[in-house]
Scaffold this active site. Sequence first.
Site, PDB file in Angstrom:
ATOM      1  N   GLU A  40      -1.118   4.667  -8.149  1.00  0.00           N
ATOM      2  CA  GLU A  40      -0.738   5.580  -7.074  1.00  0.00           C
ATOM      3  C   GLU A  40       0.210   6.623  -7.632  1.00  0.00           C
ATOM      4  O   GLU A  40       1.193   6.292  -8.301  1.00  0.00           O
ATOM      5  CB  GLU A  40      -0.034   4.791  -5.956  1.00  0.00           C
ATOM      6  CG  GLU A  40       0.092   5.540  -4.650  1.00  0.00           C
ATOM      7  CD  GLU A  40      -1.164   5.396  -3.773  1.00  0.00           C
ATOM      8  OE1 GLU A  40      -2.144   4.760  -4.216  1.00  0.00           O
ATOM      9  OE2 GLU A  40      -1.145   5.941  -2.657  1.00  0.00           O
ATOM     10  N   LYS A  61       0.870  -1.178   0.000  1.00  0.00           N
ATOM     11  CA  LYS A  61       0.000   0.000   0.000  1.00  0.00           C
ATOM     12  C   LYS A  61       0.900   1.219   0.000  1.00  0.00           C
ATOM     13  O   LYS A  61       1.606   1.468   0.960  1.00  0.00           O
ATOM     14  CB  LYS A  61      -0.903  -0.006   1.235  1.00  0.00           C
ATOM     15  CG  LYS A  61      -1.947   1.082   1.193  1.00  0.00           C
ATOM     16  CD  LYS A  61      -2.853   1.041   2.406  1.00  0.00           C
ATOM     17  CE  LYS A  61      -3.970   2.056   2.264  1.00  0.00           C
ATOM     18  NZ  LYS A  61      -3.558   3.362   1.754  1.00  0.00           N
TER      19      LYS A  61
END
Lengths: 533, 343
Positions: A274, A229
Amino acid sequence: MKPFAGLLERLVFTPSRNGKLRHLQRYFAETPDPDRGWALAALTDGFERKYATPSLVRPLIEARADPVLFRLSHDYVGDLAETVSLMWPGPAEAARENAPLALSDVIETVREARRKEVPALIAGWLDRLDPSARFALLKLLMGGMRVGVSARLAKTALARYGGIDLDRIEEMWFGLSPPYTDLFRWLDGTGPAPAVDDRLMFRPMMLATPLEGEDVARLDAGAHAAEWKWDGIRVQLAAHDGQARLYSRTGDEIGGSFPEIAGAADFDAVVDGELLVVAAGEVRPFNDLQQRLGRKSVTRRMLADYPAHLRAYDLLFEGGEDLRALPLDARRDRLAALIARENKSWLDLSPEVPFASWDDLARLRGDARAAGIEGLMLKRRDSTYQAGRPKGPWFKWKRDPLTADCVLMYAQRGHGKRSSFYSDFTFGVWRGEEVVPVGKAYFGFTDAELRQLDKWVRDHTIDRFGPVRAVSFGLVLEIAFDSIQRSNRHKSGLAMRFPRVARIRWDKPVAEAERIETLEALVERAAPDLVAQ
Amino acid sequence: MMRARGADSHPESWLRATDGGLYCVPGDFHVDPHRPAERAVITHGHADHARARNGKVLATPGTLAIMRARYGAEAWRESQALDHGETVRIGDVTVSLAPAGHVLGSAQAVLEYKGARVVISGDYKRRRDPTCPPFEPVACDVFVTEATFGLPVFRHPPDGEEVAKLLRSLETFPERTHLLGAYALGKAQRLIRLLREGGYDRPIHLHGAMGALCDLYEAQGVPLGPLRAVGDRDKKELAGEIVLCPPSALSDRWSRGFPDPLTVMASGWMRVRQRARQRNVELPLILSDHADWDELTRTLEDVGAPTVWVTHGREYALVHHARGRGFDAKALSLVGREEEDET
């Protein structure tokens, strides 16, 4: 101008999202075309340029007002446009005209005007308007409305106004242009839906639900893929026919701030990933990315110091083909192939993290902090791409937060339901004999605890600044936070990420709160790029 | 009109700014003393002008009623009512009280001594107020003016527009209680009258601090329509209603429990956005009982006094302007004056 001025005034003072939506809907309902469309353009940054600058406006007032009075007024008010709109000579009440100045008159005239005609036009308009409309005029022409309305919020108001799905507005948005007459005709039910090419539209994102540590054992390890993440911001890159749009998670277009990506995506696909700053193979801390967010113009220096990077994890469309109904594994194969084929320096694949068992993965998560990673994502290999936050297919498994005992320093009143409560807390830690601020938190406590905190603040106030109270140092808050970084926002030189109140330490003496040295030791260096390894 | 002739009769020599406030030497009295004085002329009932425990108080009947309601037996030792248009002699000084248009009972103190006349305007405004008679310009040698809104950015819009904003908000948010912060003396009653004129005839709900002064206004002949005390009623019942309270109550624990309260504040300071935002106000109404910049500068011309003394507020800007217009102007620093609504 008057209805538009009224709208701006309401928006700037209305704190809640719902309240802003109600004001926008009412404005759309009551305002004729093309004024409401121009207002929409003003709120969504739809103008191609600024028509007035401070250096154009200032001489206008200096020619009409006593310089001493102008200086005193400007010092008092702060904002140039506001000062000019308030002290512009003429009555505080606009003359009642047969044909009041319309927003569309202003826009249509100024767009056609030559640059050197603009000052006289503005002066003439200011003479016809009351102070609140003068302010709206200047903000309209100078840009920088700052009324707390994102493009996404304006579109939500349109969707509610027309009683249609927000996705349909998003779908056509970049095919529309001000003053959006065809759009409003459709929303009013008096015309067909505008036909636009939807390849560059924002597709609602699929979001993950948080996973608590003990839940993981119930999942089937073999059916899940794990990824890191990343600590950046979630974006969607939509590219087609030499054009590209970069969207934030809320569908706001941010490509202008990241030209090295939006200007270089020459393929035909919609990529989910991202946005990070990656320099010399290292993912830089979130604070570096913050230097790039929200910038209208990007200097060459910014591009060199904080190079933006897209770490991709999903592929929604390719060559016009909708891949969202395919399983994740199939989408990722297509994504990997696309990335390899395109070979862009700013684009790579968020790798899978291999693991044999949940215990295995838990160990990796335990090390995540040392690696400068926020945690893990777990995704079912067979999951389709679904809008929103479906429970089940995707989980985020964040690393455990850090905690620190901090001293309450200031409290600020909240908004709306919290407007009578001191609910936003600034806290600090010891540096030598003084306490220096390190962060601000406004959640993590129950309503009952908020009541207690509020009472404590009122009973221990030593100073007031507007809605803020300084309190005597006497209460320790245990603050949980995801990470801590260098920052010049606070006097301490440190800033916490996602701080929240974990516990109120009514029992703990302030002298035993944390010292700055302890927090400084927790500052993360740039993470080595795990992909490059 | 009279003009001061000899140096000894110029007000400069017989009216002084002292620690206790403006002091009239030949009459041996203070005007709006900020600490108890043996003899006081009071321009109006706001607490920074009318304080308790003076000896002999001279004021209009309206102002005396307000002081009595606020201070009870503490108000004075002895009082004398003076209506607009009447005169009285105190020592060698002739005193009368001209309407100031500020709040009920408000007056300008007009002092005459040896052929020179000074007007101490107290607080005033020039626009219409349905709760008191309008300001009357009185020709004089020295005009003493306030300067609360003494910057050209303060231009109060028409009252009707501001009240219309509130009525419109009630339409947009019919489920939210509109908590309206306003000074309990003057502003509150004027707002109620303006709302009634705007066609609002529902009951208006009052914070405990508002009731007595509203009763007093009604007794003085200002009808306010249906009013209800909030008291200890269930606040949930007040969705979509107007609740009037002092500004300090907006952020007070008292304001809890109303359904999704929308904070409204009526004050001249609301003209400047940053001031409104600092107060967490969601609906600022620009409504003041003080003269705005246009009214202040127009009043200097209307009164036409060659000498202007500027008291509390942004004195510097008004003095600068007045000098530019040919007045002999100076700032008179008086301690103890509070800014409107700065609680």
